[in-house]
Design an enzyme around this catalytic site. Structure first.
Site, mmCIF file in Angstrom:
data_model
loop_
_atom_site.group_PDB
_atom_site.id
_atom_site.type_symbol
_atom_site.label_atom_id
_atom_site.label_comp_id
_atom_site.label_asym_id
_atom_site.label_seq_id
_atom_site.Cartn_x
_atom_site.Cartn_y
_atom_site.Cartn_z
ATOM 1 N N ASP A 65 0.735 -1.099 0.282
ATOM 2 C CA ASP A 65 -0.255 0.054 0.364
ATOM 3 C C ASP A 65 0.955 1.385 0.123
ATOM 4 O O ASP A 65 1.485 1.720 1.090
ATOM 5 C CB ASP A 65 -1.330 0.086 1.471
ATOM 6 C CG ASP A 65 -1.815 1.150 1.139
ATOM 7 O OD1 ASP A 65 -2.288 1.509 0.266
ATOM 8 O OD2 ASP A 65 -2.642 1.514 2.488
ATOM 9 N N ASP B 39 -2.814 2.664 -5.912
ATOM 10 C CA ASP B 39 -1.813 2.965 -4.465
ATOM 11 C C ASP B 39 -1.652 1.161 -3.876
ATOM 12 O O ASP B 39 -0.648 1.767 -3.066
ATOM 13 C CB ASP B 39 -1.882 3.906 -3.684
ATOM 14 C CG ASP B 39 -3.023 3.656 -3.099
ATOM 15 O OD1 ASP B 39 -4.557 2.998 -3.947
ATOM 16 O OD2 ASP B 39 -3.508 4.736 -2.073
ATOM 17 N N GLU B 40 -1.820 0.578 -4.605
ATOM 18 C CA GLU B 40 -2.565 -0.539 -3.510
ATOM 19 C C GLU B 40 -2.937 -2.534 -4.021
ATOM 20 O O GLU B 40 -3.419 -2.280 -5.610
ATOM 21 C CB GLU B 40 -3.572 -0.785 -2.425
ATOM 22 C CG GLU B 40 -4.971 -1.139 -2.977
ATOM 23 C CD GLU B 40 -5.817 -0.557 -2.042
ATOM 24 O OE1 GLU B 40 -5.137 -1.470 0.074
ATOM 25 O OE2 GLU B 40 -6.507 0.414 -1.517
#
EC number: 2.7.7.7
Length: 370
Positions: free
Chosen positions: A15, A109-110
């Site tokens: 993350d 983003d993850e």
């Protein structure tokens, strides 16, 4: 330790730390160390992301720009640059694929990585996560946090444990104890409303949740009850899916001024439908279900849906259904946002239905290196 029949995998959840805000600070060093919010500043604006400096003042995603300014008078607003975020995201994902092809992105983003068997031949998922994070910092210039465990759920929860720029490994023999000690609000998939309900029922920790029977949870939480029953026991059999099948596609607009008449909304819906058409064409899909999203000036939300007997992807057809939904019933207030989404897409036949967890008991082999 005894667990129900649980596939033992080595899963890493990576993350990125305050991703949008961190990209802005990286690209503009003058913003480093300052409270920034990515999003709109005005009364109609919404915060998309906040730096850790801003979060100390209660600035977080989804709150209004006006509220963010009240929370932090020194807050610096930055307009989002999604093309730039996508560019950085691709750089990060390229690093992931150096370790495994089993990468399941959740957003820009993850992502989940299954490194049970990996391209480096390294038996330690913890060392792999550390190496991945170091490479992201060296090659991209941003920090990332990671959670490492036996399944996606525990890894996801663990990745939030030592943020920012940290990682947390939950070994097989530690899973149950880790979840029992966890505040129920930390459970991924338990939102604020559900957490408040659990608090009212005397469920404050994972241990409290684990003490409830399956029948009790089904009775109080419907279909989600079964999910809660299994995850608190460390059971989450979902595999890392390299090619996640899109289930829906949408576009929406927030207006500078509230709209009070359906007539004024038609032009807006025309533009939104055109954007949905573009996104459907780009993804090479069509859909049967059209959903109209209406957010009123008091922030209450309403959705209206219609399922057709055939797939559509043409703007005019999408708009026609959206107009029918708009006139379906009288508006309850002036409107600040409209959105159109398409679901029941013609790619859903590719989605594999998850198998139900079994209840056979096995002993986890503790020599499984993490």
């Amino acid at each position: 330790m005894m667990l129900d029949n649980l596939p033992i995998r080595k899963i890493i959840h990576v993350d990125m730390d305050a991703f949008y805000a961190s990209v802005e600070q990286m690209d503009n060093p003058e913003l480093i160390g300052k409270p920034i919010a990515v999003g709109g500043e005005g009364a109609r604006g919404v915060v998309a992301a906040a730096s850790y400096e801003a979060r100390k003042f209660g600035v977080r995603s989804a709150i209004s720009g006006a509220q963010a300014r009240r929370n932090c008078p020194e807050l610096i607003f930055v307009k989002p640059r999604f093309d730039r975020y996508q560019e950085i995201s691709k750089q990060v994902k390229k690093i992931f694929y150096d370790y495994t092809d089993l990468v399941e992105p959740l957003s820009l983003d993850e992502a989940y990585l299954d490194v049970t068997e990996n391209k480096k031949g390294n038996p330690s998922a913890s060392l792999l996560a550390k190496e991945i994070r170091e490479r992201i910092f060296k090659e991209v210039g941003l920090t990332a946090s990671a959670g490492i465990s036996i399944n996606k759920f525990v890894a996801k929860v663990a990745s939030d444990y030592n943020k920012p720029n940290g990682q947390k490994t939950v070994n097989p023999e530690e899973v149950v104890g880790f979840l029992e000690a966890l505040d129920i609000r930390k459970f991924y998939g338990v939102g604020k409303v559900t957490a408040d309900k659990m608090y009212q029922l005397g469920i404050f920790t994972g241990k409290d949740l684990k003490s409830k029977t399956l029948e009790y949870l089904d009775s109080n939480f419907g279909k989600s009850g079964r999910f809660y029953y299994y995850i608190v026991r460390g059971i989450h059999n979902s595999e890392v899916k390299p090619h996640r099948t899109r289930k829906s596609l949408a576009a929406e607009r927030t207006f500078h001024e509230n709209l009070s008449s359906e007539i004024f909304m038609l032009e807006k819906l025309d533009h939104i439908a055109q954007e949905v058409e573009k996104r459907l064409a780009k993804s090479k899909v069509s859909g049967k279900t059209v959903t109209l999203k209406i957010k009123y000036s008091d922030f209450s939300l309403q959705t209206r849906s219609k399922t057709l007997p055939y797939y559509i992807g043409d703007k005019d057809l999408i708009l026609e259904v959206a107009k029918d939904l708009l006139y379906q019933e009288k508006l309850s207030n002036s409107v600040r946002l409209l959105g159109i989404s398409m679901s029941n897409l013609n790619n859903e036949s590719k989605i594999k239905k998850p198998s139900k967890p079994e209840t056979k008991t096995v002993t986890v082999q503790l020599q499984f290196e993490f």
